[in-house]
Design a protein around this motif. Structure first.
Motif: not given
Length: 311
Positions: A15-17, A51-52, A54-55, A58-59, A62
């Motif tokens: 879900r989160t990548g 989820v938000a 975690a996303t 990740r960003q 990145d």
């Protein structure tokens, strides 16, 4: 027993990548903790409300933000979070600009040392890299022309001296594609079309793999832009912006080192059609090559102790 609305780590990872191993690391670091951990099995479960976070995590990772700074951003109010992100981006841009300037200085020194009548293979490589360092298409054009001029003087014999497994024919679509794209940005669509034709004539020499697919996609993008008489820079095109944002420089031009390594790896793998299972020395638990089992088509390496995903 975990709540039926909770997600096991594998589902949450998809879900989160994020990978499951990354989630375990972030949980142990206290940045992204699971909602529940089974006391018997140790399995971790996450809720949809994570989820938000975690996303966003990740960003932020990145863009090369340190973990302590990521935690500060995630826990800050929106205004403060925006300020912290802006500060980090400004630092990354400054660092990348300094690296770019240093790279340009060293490449220009190498170019001067080689000389305009020096080894064409070396001249081609240096010019290809230097073209990548200029945002101005007129400046990039000068180096693109030098790269193609040097490429025309490179012989297969010279390439074989560099490495016995290399074939230079697969390189030719790239300099013509670069020139087509640069002329397009300058509004010289007739010249752009001529180099696009040349690039497509050489396209059958491209390998049937990720590198070849990348260039084929770029060929289609540039051809479409020429047909629209569009002079805007393509989002996927290489250049200083890729250095400044930390994005990996495109294979469209300049990345000869990877191209050569790719050509060597491709020919080497074709010699190993089968191998027997052996646990990969990396983290993915894959298998690596030995005579008699799974072949390189599944991404196994026939001569190394790690599969490609772990190298």
């Amino acid at each position: 027993m975990p709540n039926s609305e909770l997600m096991p780590i594998g589902v949450f990872a998809r879900r989160t990548g994020l990978t499951a191993s990354a989630l375990r690391f972030y949980a142990d670091s206290g940045v992204l903790t699971p909602v529940e951990v089974d006391p018997v099995s140790g399995y971790r479960y996450y809720g949809a409300d994570r989820v938000a976070r975690a996303t966003a995590l990740r960003q932020l990772r990145d863009i090369a933000m340190p973990l302590t700074a990521v935690e500060a951003v995630l826990d800050a109010e929106p205004g403060e979070a925006s300020r912290l992100i802006d500060e980090h981006v400004a630092k990354v841009l400054g660092d990348a600009s300094a690296v770019q300037q240093k790279a340009a200085s060293k490449l220009l020194a190498l170019w001067s040392a080689i000389g305009v009548t020096g080894d064409p293979l070396h001249r081609c490589t240096r010019a290809h890299y230097l073209a990548d360092l200029y945002e101005d298409p007129a400046q990039a054009l000068a180096w693109d022309i030098r790269a193609l001029d040097a490429a025309d003087a490179v012989t297969e014999q010279r390439v074989q001296q560099h490495h016995a497994d290399l074939q230079f024919a697969g390189f030719y679509p790239s300099p013509h594609l670069n020139l087509a794209d640069t002329y397009r940005r300058l509004g010289s669509f007739d010249a752009a079309g001529e180099h696009m034709i040349a690039a497509k004539e050489h396209a059958p020499s491209l390998p049937q793999d990720a590198y070849g697919s990348f260039l084929r996609i770029a060929l289609d993008e540039v051809a479409e832009a020429i047909s629209r008489r569009d002079i805007a820079k393509r989002v996927s095109a290489p250049g200083p912006a890729a250095w400044r944002t930390g994005t990996r420089p495109s294979l469209l031009r300049g990345d000869h080192r990877r191209l050569m390594e790719h050509c060597r790896t491709r020919q080497r793998d074709q010699q190993y059609v089968a191998c027997s299972p052996a646990l990969c020395g990396g983290s993915c638990g894959s298998t690596v090559g030995r005579p008699g089992g799974v072949g390189p088509a599944e991404g196994r390496c026939a001569v190394r102790t790690r599969c490609r995903r772990c190298r």
